[in-house]
Design a protein around this motif. Sequence first.
Motif, mmCIF file in Angstrom:
data_model
loop_
_atom_site.group_PDB
_atom_site.id
_atom_site.type_symbol
_atom_site.label_atom_id
_atom_site.label_comp_id
_atom_site.label_asym_id
_atom_site.label_seq_id
_atom_site.Cartn_x
_atom_site.Cartn_y
_atom_site.Cartn_z
ATOM 1 N N HIS A 56 0.878 -1.169 0.000
ATOM 2 C CA HIS A 56 0.000 0.000 0.000
ATOM 3 C C HIS A 56 0.909 1.210 0.000
ATOM 4 O O HIS A 56 2.035 1.156 0.497
ATOM 5 C CB HIS A 56 -0.914 0.007 1.225
ATOM 6 C CG HIS A 56 -1.925 -1.098 1.201
ATOM 7 N ND1 HIS A 56 -3.078 -1.023 0.467
ATOM 8 C CD2 HIS A 56 -1.922 -2.306 1.797
ATOM 9 C CE1 HIS A 56 -3.761 -2.147 0.616
ATOM 10 N NE2 HIS A 56 -3.076 -2.952 1.415
ATOM 11 N N ILE A 57 0.431 2.293 -0.539
ATOM 12 C CA ILE A 57 1.266 3.467 -0.759
ATOM 13 C C ILE A 57 1.945 3.955 0.516
ATOM 14 O O ILE A 57 3.120 4.305 0.498
ATOM 15 C CB ILE A 57 0.460 4.587 -1.467
ATOM 16 C CG1 ILE A 57 1.381 5.675 -1.992
ATOM 17 C CG2 ILE A 57 -0.613 5.138 -0.575
ATOM 18 C CD1 ILE A 57 2.158 5.281 -3.197
ATOM 19 N N ASP A 58 1.246 3.934 1.643
ATOM 20 C CA ASP A 58 1.862 4.410 2.884
ATOM 21 C C ASP A 58 2.941 3.450 3.373
ATOM 22 O O ASP A 58 3.994 3.879 3.856
ATOM 23 C CB ASP A 58 0.819 4.662 3.965
ATOM 24 C CG ASP A 58 -0.026 3.445 4.296
ATOM 25 O OD1 ASP A 58 -0.136 2.518 3.466
ATOM 26 O OD2 ASP A 58 -0.596 3.426 5.405
ATOM 27 N N ARG A 59 2.708 2.146 3.195
ATOM 28 C CA ARG A 59 3.721 1.168 3.606
ATOM 29 C C ARG A 59 4.941 1.217 2.693
ATOM 30 O O ARG A 59 6.067 1.033 3.146
ATOM 31 C CB ARG A 59 3.129 -0.227 3.648
ATOM 32 C CG ARG A 59 2.202 -0.398 4.848
ATOM 33 C CD ARG A 59 1.791 -1.820 5.007
ATOM 34 N NE ARG A 59 0.385 -1.910 4.658
ATOM 35 C CZ ARG A 59 -0.254 -3.024 4.429
ATOM 36 N NH1 ARG A 59 0.356 -4.174 4.470
ATOM 37 N NH2 ARG A 59 -1.541 -3.000 4.150
ATOM 38 N N MET A 60 4.723 1.449 1.400
ATOM 39 C CA MET A 60 5.854 1.593 0.485
ATOM 40 C C MET A 60 6.684 2.809 0.878
ATOM 41 O O MET A 60 7.912 2.754 0.901
ATOM 42 C CB MET A 60 5.375 1.709 -0.957
ATOM 43 C CG MET A 60 4.870 0.418 -1.547
ATOM 44 S SD MET A 60 4.529 0.543 -3.316
ATOM 45 C CE MET A 60 2.929 1.349 -3.311
ATOM 46 N N ALA A 61 6.009 3.915 1.193
ATOM 47 C CA ALA A 61 6.728 5.132 1.593
ATOM 48 C C ALA A 61 7.527 4.890 2.867
ATOM 49 O O ALA A 61 8.668 5.349 2.987
ATOM 50 C CB ALA A 61 5.754 6.287 1.780
#
Length: 114
Positions: A56-61
Amino acid sequence: MSTDQRYPPNSRYHGIETAEWTEADGRTVVYLRRRFVPDPARFVSFQEYRVVEGDHIDRMAAAVLGDPEQFWRLPDANGDLDARDLEEIGRRIRLTLPEGMGGGSGGWGGAGGA
């Protein structure tokens, strides 16, 4: 117009100017001016990341930038207006230096790969 300092330095809204609107009843409403998405060519790539199942975008960040609240840097650098577009399994996304940090002419000249 002034620069709004309500947002921390890691926010996409940090440094965005405010403006005022006067309602018909005389109340003043302060709002943020529009934030324009930067041209992806203005970013310097340093690596590429391949999206895997469960990303998910937040976990990737958090994993690649060290801060989940920096998720907005990923769509900015990849030319996507909707961060969810970057969650497609198998998609390669470019990781870049923050806008304004030099190191070359930008583009896809990344140093690594995933």
